[in-house]
Design a protein around this motif. Structure first.
Motif, short mmCIF file in Angstrom:
data_model
loop_
_atom_site.label_atom_id
_atom_site.label_comp_id
_atom_site.label_asym_id
_atom_site.label_seq_id
_atom_site.Cartn_x
_atom_site.Cartn_y
_atom_site.Cartn_z
N GLU A 25 0.84 -1.20 0.00
CA GLU A 25 0.00 0.00 0.00
C GLU A 25 0.87 1.25 0.00
O GLU A 25 0.59 2.20 -0.69
N ASP A 26 1.89 1.23 0.84
CA ASP A 26 2.79 2.37 1.00
C ASP A 26 4.23 1.88 0.92
O ASP A 26 4.53 0.76 1.33
N ARG A 50 2.33 6.17 -2.08
CA ARG A 50 1.04 5.58 -1.73
C ARG A 50 0.38 5.11 -3.02
O ARG A 50 0.07 5.90 -3.90
N LEU A 95 2.04 10.01 6.73
CA LEU A 95 1.45 8.75 6.26
C LEU A 95 -0.07 8.77 6.40
O LEU A 95 -0.80 8.36 5.49
N MET A 151 -1.52 11.12 3.77
CA MET A 151 -1.44 10.53 2.42
C MET A 151 -2.57 9.53 2.22
O MET A 151 -3.18 9.48 1.15
N ARG A 152 -2.86 8.73 3.22
CA ARG A 152 -3.96 7.78 3.12
C ARG A 152 -5.28 8.50 2.96
O ARG A 152 -6.12 8.12 2.14
N SER A 195 -5.50 10.01 -0.55
CA SER A 195 -5.70 9.00 -1.58
C SER A 195 -7.15 8.52 -1.63
O SER A 195 -7.66 8.19 -2.69
#
Length: 138
Positions: free
Chosen positions: A84-85, A98, A125, A128-129, A132
């Protein structure tokens, strides 16, 4: 929901953000960029990051599913690739990748470049999730 430019501009609001890009990971084409690029060249950064991302997503050592010889799906997704990352820690910065699903063959990833002295890796992090999930790719 937000578009590419809005997503990248929001990523640049993170502490320590130096540059952000949305990259098509099969071709290495940058679909959008903002801020600085490592080495000063957004096109070279996108191509090199895409090569690295493909390796991370496709190599069996990272748990990528095995496909029959001669086939390739071109995109990591929830049903297959567990990546995923990707986090790369450099001496002067962090690179966060990502992976996202795209509405076409091939996939994309968000690439965020952060100054190591100013960035908060955990916060970045999480953001970013969130970005996305809200990004709309048409």
């Amino acid at each position: 929901m937000s578009g590419i430019d809005e997503c990248l501009l929001e990523a640049m609001r993170l502490p320590g953000a130096r540059g952000a890009a949305l990259v098509e990971w099969v071709s290495g084409l940058a679909l959008g960029v903002v801020g600085e690029a490592p080495g000063g060249d957004h096109e070279a950064m996108a191509a090199e990051a895409a090569e690295f991302a493909r390796s991370a997503a496709e190599l069996p050592v990272f748990g990528a599913p095995q496909e029959p010889a001669g086939t390739r799906t071109g995109t990591p997704d929830d049903s297959g690739a567990p990546v995923e990352d990707v986090i790369v820690l450099g001496r002067g910065g962090y690179h966060l990748l990502r992976f996202l699903e795209a509405p076409y063959e091939g996939g994309v990833f968000l690439h965020l470049w952060l100054d190591r002295d100013q960035a908060n890796l955990a916060l970045s992090l999480m953001r970013m999730r969130d970005l996305s999930e809200r990004l709309v790719l048409d």
